[in-house]
Write an enzyme that holds these catalytic residues in place. Structure first.
Site, PDB file in Angstrom:
ATOM      1  N   HIS A 129       0.842  -1.204   0.000  1.00 59.51           N
ATOM      2  CA  HIS A 129       0.000   0.000   0.000  1.00 59.51           C
ATOM      3  C   HIS A 129       0.878   1.255   0.000  1.00 59.51           C
ATOM      4  CE1 HIS A 129      -2.840  -2.861   2.176  1.00 59.51           C
ATOM      5  NE2 HIS A 129      -3.574  -2.446   1.158  1.00 59.51           N
ATOM      6  N   VAL A 138       4.409  -5.877  -4.307  1.00 55.67           N
ATOM      7  CA  VAL A 138       5.559  -5.754  -3.399  1.00 55.67           C
ATOM      8  C   VAL A 138       5.649  -7.060  -2.614  1.00 55.67           C
ATOM      9  CG1 VAL A 138       6.543  -4.466  -1.449  1.00 55.67           C
ATOM     10  CG2 VAL A 138       5.342  -3.253  -3.281  1.00 55.67           C
TER      11      VAL A 138
END
Ligand code: PAF
Length: 278
Positions: free
Chosen positions: A37, A176
């Site tokens: 995020h 990620v």
């Protein structure tokens, strides 16, 4: 950084920026933020003048037997993460603010929502598309940032933007991963230490398939077998090769860019991941 909980306040906070011609970036989240995020927020901060992050655990995208009430929450930690990443506004609405009594209008996505997660989570993408459309209308951003880990969600939202003529740039940012390869997910918080170790088999399987594809293998069955051989999961919902644009299942042989997508349970925790074969 402002923390705002109503649509009216959000609109008045954004009005002067809009009037001044500032570019507004938007990162919708369900909170319990992780480095994935943060990378979305940072991308928005780099490219936009004002960045809005929404934190809303959306009930309409959870099935009756899913983990809505148990979904991890830590607003204080999320606020710190947003502040550090340079966000300007956190939009933290209540369920009643988003779905007031009498609410009855939904966005129904088409065929992109049918396979993969859509087949196992009926109504999930209807809930996602509805809340994202509502949040887009509340924020009216110039650009929005989503994580590529949610491959099908990206496809559904990208198509919704086109279909509903929303003047919003869509950005899907690379997944990620933890240093060992596990895709970052708020749901990783549920994993016990041994389950965390087994969860790694998901990204390892995808990597093995990608490596084989890089060596020239184009047989769908052999690529899927290569991934399956690594998996140490309790139940595999799907492991599929799909066309990376249409999400239609690839036939016997790959002849264009494809995505290998997986959803699996490790204990009670459902994890998803994907890898591009192109
Ligand atoms: O990816 C998520 O966290 C959610 O599906 C989203 C896009 C915030 C909609 O609730």
């Amino acid at each position: 950084m402002q923390i705002i909980s109503t649509v009216a306040e959000l609109r008045s906070a954004l009005a002067p920026h809009r009037l001044a011609g500032r570019r507004i970036g938007f990162v919708p989240t369900m909170g319990f933020l992780h480095a994935g995020h943060v990378s979305l927020i940072e991308a928005s901060v780099r490219a936009c003048d004002v960045t809005v992050v929404s934190i809303f655990v959306n009930p309409t995208q959870f099935g009756p037997k899913e983990d809505l009430s148990k979904y991890p929450r830590d607003v204080a930690r999320d606020e710190a993460a947003c502040r550090n990443a340079g966000a300007d506004i956190i939009f933290l609405p209540s369920v009643e603010e988003i779905y007031p009594p009498g609410f009855q209008t939904y966005v129904e996505p088409g065929s992109l929502a049918a396979p993969l997660c859509g087949a196992f989570r009926p109504g999930h993408f209807r809930g996602v598309a509805t809340v994202v459309a509502k949040l887009f209308n509340m924020v009216q951003p110039h650009a929005t940032y989503f994580g590529a880990k949610d491959f099908q969600q990206c496809a559904v939202v990208r198509q919704m933007i086109v279909d509903l003529n929303l003047p919003i740039e869509f950005h899907a940012l690379q997944t990620v991963r933890e240093s060992d390869g596990l895709a970052m997910s708020s749901r990783n918080a549920y994993l016990s230490v041994p389950d965390r170790a087994r969860a790694l088999s998901i990204s390892q399987g995808l990597l093995a398939a990608q490596a084989l594809h890089r060596q020239g293998e184009r047989s769908s069955a052999r690529l899927l077998d290569a991934a399956r051989a690594h998996l140490d999961v309790d139940s595999l919902q799907y492991l599929e090769l799909v066309d990376s644009v249409t999400l239609v299942a690839v036939g016997e042989t790959l002849d264009g860019p494809a995505a290998m997508c997986i959803a699996a349970f490790i204990g009670p925790t459902r994890l998803i991941d994907n890898a591009m074969l192109q």
